[in-house]
Enzyme design. Sequence first.
Site, PDB file in Angstrom:
ATOM      1  N   LYS A  41       0.866  -1.314  -0.377  1.00 32.46           N
ATOM      2  CA  LYS A  41       0.085  -0.088   0.315  1.00 32.46           C
ATOM      3  C   LYS A  41       1.224   1.100  -0.057  1.00 32.46           C
ATOM      4  O   LYS A  41       2.229   1.020   0.246  1.00 32.46           O
ATOM      5  CB  LYS A  41      -0.841   0.079   0.964  1.00 32.46           C
ATOM      6  CG  LYS A  41      -1.881  -0.970   0.734  1.00 32.46           C
ATOM      7  CD  LYS A  41      -2.438  -1.447   2.397  1.00 32.46           C
ATOM      8  CE  LYS A  41      -3.769  -2.441   2.538  1.00 32.46           C
ATOM      9  NZ  LYS A  41      -4.144  -2.162   3.150  1.00 32.46           N
TER      10      LYS A  41
ATOM     11  N   TYR B 257     -11.832  -3.244  -3.616  1.00 30.18           N
ATOM     12  CA  TYR B 257     -12.628  -2.909  -1.516  1.00 30.18           C
ATOM     13  C   TYR B 257     -13.899  -2.344  -1.862  1.00 30.18           C
ATOM     14  O   TYR B 257     -14.589  -2.345  -0.493  1.00 30.18           O
ATOM     15  CB  TYR B 257     -12.043  -1.540  -0.901  1.00 30.18           C
ATOM     16  CG  TYR B 257     -10.667  -2.306  -0.866  1.00 30.18           C
ATOM     17  CD1 TYR B 257     -10.343  -3.156   0.460  1.00 30.18           C
ATOM     18  CD2 TYR B 257      -9.833  -1.444  -0.878  1.00 30.18           C
ATOM     19  CE1 TYR B 257      -9.000  -3.311   1.072  1.00 30.18           C
ATOM     20  CE2 TYR B 257      -8.664  -1.432  -0.206  1.00 30.18           C
ATOM     21  CZ  TYR B 257      -7.981  -2.548   0.284  1.00 30.18           C
ATOM     22  OH  TYR B 257      -6.704  -3.072   1.000  1.00 30.18           O
TER      23      TYR B 257
ATOM     24  N   ASN C 264      -1.542  -0.588   7.505  1.00 32.91           N
ATOM     25  CA  ASN C 264      -0.901  -1.107   7.984  1.00 32.91           C
ATOM     26  C   ASN C 264      -0.429  -1.788   6.692  1.00 32.91           C
ATOM     27  O   ASN C 264      -0.168  -2.721   6.913  1.00 32.91           O
ATOM     28  CB  ASN C 264      -2.637  -2.400   8.400  1.00 32.91           C
ATOM     29  CG  ASN C 264      -3.354  -2.664   7.232  1.00 32.91           C
ATOM     30  OD1 ASN C 264      -3.678  -2.094   5.855  1.00 32.91           O
ATOM     31  ND2 ASN C 264      -4.346  -3.422   7.353  1.00 32.91           N
TER      32      ASN C 264
ATOM     33  N   HIS D 195      -2.024  -5.439   1.297  1.00 32.24           N
ATOM     34  CA  HIS D 195      -2.712  -6.421   1.555  1.00 32.24           C
ATOM     35  C   HIS D 195      -2.595  -7.368   0.454  1.00 32.24           C
ATOM     36  O   HIS D 195      -1.964  -7.502   0.106  1.00 32.24           O
ATOM     37  CB  HIS D 195      -3.687  -5.765   0.310  1.00 32.24           C
ATOM     38  CG  HIS D 195      -4.742  -6.622  -0.434  1.00 32.24           C
ATOM     39  ND1 HIS D 195      -5.734  -6.477   0.609  1.00 32.24           N
ATOM     40  CD2 HIS D 195      -5.051  -7.396  -1.856  1.00 32.24           C
ATOM     41  CE1 HIS D 195      -6.296  -7.522  -0.334  1.00 32.24           C
ATOM     42  NE2 HIS D 195      -6.020  -7.573  -1.682  1.00 32.24           N
TER      43      HIS D 195
ATOM     44  N   GLU E  37      -9.287 -10.833  -7.821  1.00 31.27           N
ATOM     45  CA  GLU E  37      -8.705  -9.771  -7.476  1.00 31.27           C
ATOM     46  C   GLU E  37      -6.922  -9.566  -8.159  1.00 31.27           C
ATOM     47  O   GLU E  37      -6.973  -8.762  -9.616  1.00 31.27           O
ATOM     48  CB  GLU E  37      -7.723  -9.733  -6.037  1.00 31.27           C
ATOM     49  CG  GLU E  37      -8.328  -9.000  -4.975  1.00 31.27           C
ATOM     50  CD  GLU E  37      -8.360  -9.368  -3.895  1.00 31.27           C
ATOM     51  OE1 GLU E  37      -8.723  -9.755  -2.852  1.00 31.27           O
ATOM     52  OE2 GLU E  37      -7.348  -9.416  -3.376  1.00 31.27           O
TER      53      GLU E  37
HETATM   54  P1  ADP Z   1      -7.577  -7.435   5.879  1.00 29.80           P
HETATM   55  O1  ADP Z   1      -6.342  -6.048   4.510  1.00 29.80           O
HETATM   56  O2  ADP Z   1      -6.116  -7.635   6.998  1.00 29.80           O
HETATM   57  O3  ADP Z   1      -7.955  -8.511   4.626  1.00 29.80           O
HETATM   58  P2  ADP Z   1     -10.169  -6.262   6.094  1.00 29.80           P
HETATM   59  O4  ADP Z   1     -10.458  -6.416   4.396  1.00 29.80           O
HETATM   60  O5  ADP Z   1     -11.078  -6.668   7.400  1.00 29.80           O
HETATM   61  O6  ADP Z   1      -8.206  -6.733   6.209  1.00 29.80           O
HETATM   62  O7  ADP Z   1      -9.951  -4.647   5.841  1.00 29.80           O
HETATM   63  C1  ADP Z   1      -9.459  -4.220   4.334  1.00 29.80           C
HETATM   64  C2  ADP Z   1      -8.613  -2.984   4.972  1.00 29.80           C
HETATM   65  O8  ADP Z   1      -9.721  -1.931   5.637  1.00 29.80           O
HETATM   66  C3  ADP Z   1      -7.365  -2.907   5.697  1.00 29.80           C
HETATM   67  O9  ADP Z   1      -5.963  -3.725   5.371  1.00 29.80           O
HETATM   68  C4  ADP Z   1      -7.211  -1.382   6.343  1.00 29.80           C
HETATM   69  O10 ADP Z   1      -6.481  -0.812   6.039  1.00 29.80           O
HETATM   70  C5  ADP Z   1      -8.852  -1.582   6.738  1.00 29.80           C
HETATM   71  N1  ADP Z   1      -9.623  -1.293   7.991  1.00 29.80           N
HETATM   72  C6  ADP Z   1     -10.369  -2.622   8.128  1.00 29.80           C
HETATM   73  N2  ADP Z   1     -10.954  -2.130   9.591  1.00 29.80           N
HETATM   74  C7  ADP Z   1     -10.605  -1.488   9.653  1.00 29.80           C
HETATM   75  C8  ADP Z   1     -11.198  -0.127  10.368  1.00 29.80           C
HETATM   76  N3  ADP Z   1     -11.892  -0.558  11.067  1.00 29.80           N
HETATM   77  N4  ADP Z   1     -10.479   0.832  10.543  1.00 29.80           N
HETATM   78  C9  ADP Z   1     -10.284   1.476   9.137  1.00 29.80           C
HETATM   79  N5  ADP Z   1      -9.283   0.641   8.141  1.00 29.80           N
HETATM   80  C10 ADP Z   1     -10.039  -0.642   8.692  1.00 29.80           C
END
Ligand code: ADP
Length: 156
Positions: free
Chosen positions: A16, A56, A119, A122, A133
């Site tokens: 990211k 997303y 974070n 992805h 994807e």
């Molecule tokens: P992952 O990336 O671990 O698969 P998710 O698919 O649940 O996680 O979420 C996609 C992305 O959305 C996350 O990587 C994070 O950047 C963001 N995200 C998820 N939950 C939250 C939250 N509660 N607040 C802010 N951003 C979030």
Amino acid sequence: MTVKEIPLERTFIAIKPDGVQRGLVGEIIRRFETKGFTLVGLKLLIPSQELAEKHYAVHKERPFFYSLVSFITSGPIVAMVWEGDGVVESARKIIGATNPLNAEPGTIRGDFGINIGRNIIHGSDALETAQNEISLWFSDAELANWEPTIKPWLVE
Ligand code: ADP
């Protein structure tokens, strides 16, 4: 079907904008390479709004959707496809929990992050998601079908 003809598992990984800005591209690629997975697609791009929203789409009703899409489109990301047995699940382990504060040390998010909205990386969460994807982010012509010469030393 001979062993060589069995289609190998692939997953979609994206570094990211925070990971790119922080200079973590080499470190992240190194982790997948040294694990033994094969890089079959790689590009740096600033995703369009449309692409980010499609990627997303599953989160479109969530309160963080707008900030997530605006963050992902805010700068260059490194989009990749990695190949190998069990790569979808293994990549999720290498990446670590969604919230970096809950991610184990030794994982990418556990080692480099402190915030769920920053974070770093992805990774597709399941085989079917990975296939969707990969076709969203890459054309067939952008993916290389190749076998590393080191393969017999990685897989029996
Ligand atoms: P992952 O990336 O671990 O698969 P998710 O698919 O649940 O996680 O979420 C996609 C992305 O959305 C996350 O990587 C994070 O950047 C963001 N995200 C998820 N939950 C939250 C939250 N509660 N607040 C802010 N951003 C979030």
